[in-house]
Design an enzyme around this catalytic site. Structure first.
Site, PDB file in Angstrom:
ATOM      1  CB  SER A 130      -0.166  -8.041  -1.369  1.00 52.68           C
ATOM      2  OG  SER A 130      -1.070  -8.853  -0.648  1.00 52.68           O
ATOM      3  CD  GLU A 155     -10.113   3.809   0.822  1.00 51.04           C
ATOM      4  OE1 GLU A 155     -10.023   5.040   0.701  1.00 51.04           O
ATOM      5  OE2 GLU A 155      -9.362   3.005   0.222  1.00 51.04           O
ATOM      6  CE  LYS A 163      -4.190  -1.808   0.089  1.00 54.61           C
ATOM      7  NZ  LYS A 163      -5.090  -1.626  -1.073  1.00 54.61           N
TER       8      LYS A 163
END
Lengths: 400, 266
Positions: A382, A115, A93
């Site tokens: 990830s 969010e 991210k």
């Protein structure tokens, strides 16, 4: 028609998918963001600053690791893990939030909202904002706050305000609604740092571009280390940002099989899974035309996944485009299979994967087992799984 | 000429303005929604906005959101809403427009949605998540069916874009008073009156103002520059009380509230 890499068009369309289905209030900000991003994209100084941060702050390039023991046990293809879990903040991210934080600075805005589902995007946004000294507010569903406590604490440590969302299913979808509502009132001074390849144009394109560093590195690492491209690449898909970033640089390498893994939850019954591309249909959600899970009236369905980051009834428009063009194959993995992969990777390789990434690992194990040992399967790992330890413990009745 | 065009033509000829209540379909239930439309039509509300509950309404504040949730939790469906509309549209002279998310319209099919809404007696649609760039396919259907497609202009809309939106609007322009979501406000932005006056110079379409309007002083401030005023959250909040109190009493109070606003309009 083969999938093109020259997407989206200026209207934000990936084939028929994408677009901008948002209130008029936000249009001006989206156009300004699109224009600013297009300028930044062609500005060597912007790229240089971002690349510097990715190297020195995030720790890129992330390693491509050969999971020898796991591969040997399975007796099939060689599994290599793209270690996004080793990034600063523990997931992919951060690649996106640093890019968007830089854009926020360029636009002269000082307040950032985001969010978060699993909390990884929230932590990555809070981190980027701390780095640049920006105000940060993160919307998070109450259900996700409950199951991702460590990340909530981290966000607060980083100086962000975490605002609980008590509406609807109290998960990622409701957190996006609430962030959009905040943005409706603050659009002139605030940047909305959306965390996935979803939402109105230019977000799906911009987030894909920022995440494409994953696939670019993987491609170079494969060529340098293995002397060739892999047979297959596997990534999990909720909104789909790690998968989009991993797949995009390989779209034109037609011999490379690309597989997106959705959350199969408990069963195929509506409400029991989050397999949007497999079991949904095209519709409109959160500003974009893409596959969605909806009832016959167009109301968004409840979804379920053991993983908070995949618990989403929509998906990125580019994934819908890749599905329709056939360039990417989509499949799903159930909660229990993901949990088994979570355990197995921990025990055979000493790597605890995020529950999201565990879905990709589970499918890659199945895929690799049926292939020859000289074949290569790359998995986008990830994120790391420490954030999930407490929730997995709870599911197993272990008090902590 | 649509029923909405005719309505505003007549109002303008008489120098009158429209007070347009927004009501959530099905909160607390559809019978009460129909009863409220009938009661308010008798008090001289010439136009209604009927909110079709949607699971993810990003332009709506807490009051309308909660009311949509209650209606959906009770199982209200599009079919039942159209059935209710069919009954009430025959009983009141006021045109009724639906406020409906594009997610819902797309799921039905554009032509199918317009056909069903029209058959039920709706005069048009306000689609809050359909900006002008994406509106073409629905606008084409609406034009063929003489079904008004009301578009929104906001304080963040640049002037040249406002003109373009007006050119693609039928029925009336919905001018959003604030940069924000629906919900009652104590005060409205001071520049609002000037903004609407400027828009007025660029279009002949009727202009109705909505978002935040809830008090007689708002009505007094805005009625001179608008063709109509939309009152939503303040209505929805009062309507919701019918879940716990006698319905006649809630309707009477709602009527008194509307009378108060109508008095401020004259």
């Amino acid at each position: 028609m083969p999938a093109s890499t020259h997407v989206p068009d200026p209207a934000g369309r990936f084939g028929p998918f994408g677009g901008r289905y948002v209130p008029e209030t936000l249009l001006h900000a989206l156009e300004a963001l699109d224009a600013e991003y297009s300028r930044a994209r062609n500005d060597p100084a912007f790229q240089k600053e971002l690349d510097g941060l990715l190297a020195d702050y995030v720790g890129r390039p992330s390693p491509l690791y050969h999971a020898r023991r796991l591969s040997r046990e399975l007796g099939g293809a060689q599994i290599h893990l793209k270690r996004e879990d080793l990034n600063h903040t523990g997931a992919h991210k951060i690649n996106n939030t640093l890019g968007q934080a830089l854009l926020t600075m360029r636009m002269g805005k000082r307040r950032v909202i985001a969010e978060t589902g699993a909390g990884q995007h929230g932590v990555a946004t809070a981190t980027a904002c701390a780095h640049f000294g920006l105000d940060c507010i993160v919307y998070m569903g109450e259900e996700d706050i409950r199951r991702q406590q460590p990340n909530v604490f981290s966000m607060r440590l980083l100086g962000a305000e975490v605002r609980p969302v008590a509406t609807g299913s109290r998960t990622l979808r409701d957190a996006i609604n609430e962030a959009m509502r905040d943005w409706m009132s603050t659009v002139e001074t605030t940047h909305y740092c959306l965390g996935s390849v979803v939402g109105p144009h230019p977000f799906p394109r911009m987030v894909r571009d920022f995440q494409s560093v994953i696939g670019r590195e993987t491609r170079m690492q494969c060529l340098a280390r293995l002397g060739r491209l892999p047979e297959a690449i596997v990534a999990c898909v909720g909104g789909g940002s790690n998968a989009a970033g991993m797949f995009f640089p390989f779209i034109e390498d037609e011999a490379v099989e690309l597989v997106g893994v959705e959350a199969g939850g408990r069963s195929d019954r509506l409400g029991q899974h989050a397999a949007t591309l497999l079991l949904g249909r095209p519709g409109v959600l959160h500003g974009s035309f893409s596959y969605v899970l909806q009832d016959d009236d167009g109301q968004t369905s409840d979804v379920h996944s053991v993983s908070a980051g995949l618990d989403y009834p929509g998906t990125g428009p580019e994934h819908s485009y890749w599905k329709e063009t056939g360039r990417v194959a989509y499949t799903s993995v159930r909660d229990d299979q993901a949990l088994a992969a979570f355990d197995r990777l921990a025990r055979t390789e000493g790597i605890i994967p995020a529950l999201e990434s565990s879905h990709a690992v589970a499918h890659a194990m199945e895929l690799a087992a049926g292939r020859r040992p000289e074949e290569i399967v790359v998995v986008c790992l990830s994120g790391r799984g420490e954030k999930d330890a407490a929730e997995v413990g709870r599911l197993r009745g272990i008090e902590m | 000429m649509s029923t909405i065009d005719t309505l505003f033509k007549n109002l303008r000829a008489k120098g009158q303005k429209a007070l347009m209540p927004f009501l959530t379909a099905g909160d607390p239930d559809l019978d009460f929604t129909a009863a409220a439309i009938r009661a308010l039509a008798e008090r001289d509300c010439p136009l209604f906005e009927l909110g079709i509950p949607y699971s993810d309404p990003i332009a709506d504040g807490p009051v309308i959101q909660a009311s949509y949730c209650r209606a959906l939790d009770r199982g209200v469906t599009l079919a039942a809403i159209f059935e209710m509309l069919k009954g009430v549209a025959r009983q009141v002279p006021a045109p009724i427009v639906t406020m409906v998310s594009y997610a819902i319209i797309y799921r039905q099919g554009l032509a199918e949605y317009v056909a069903r809404a029209k058959a039920a007696g709706a005069a048009g649609a306000i689609v809050p998540d359909l900006p002008v760039e994406e509106a073409r396919p629905l606008a084409d259907v609406c034009r063929r069916e003489d079904f008004s497609l009301i578009q929104l202009i906001t304080p963040t809309t640049p002037p040249e874009r406002a003109v373009r939106i007006a050119e693609h609007t039928t029925g009336f322009i919905y001018y959003v008073s604030v940069t924000g979501i629906t919900g009652e406000r104590t005060e409205l932005p001071p520049e609002l009156v000037d903004n609407v006056a400027r828009l007025r110079e660029r279009t002949d379409l009727p202009i109705c103002i909505g978002f935040g309007i809830s008090r007689p002083e708002h009505v007094r401030m805005l009625a001179p520059v608008a063709d109509g005023l939309i009152v939503g959250s303040a209505m929805v909040r009062r309507m919701a009380e019918a879940a716990e109190r006698p319905r006649e009493q809630v309707l009477a109070e709602l009527g008194d509230y509307v009378d108060e606003l109508l008095a401020a309009m004259r």
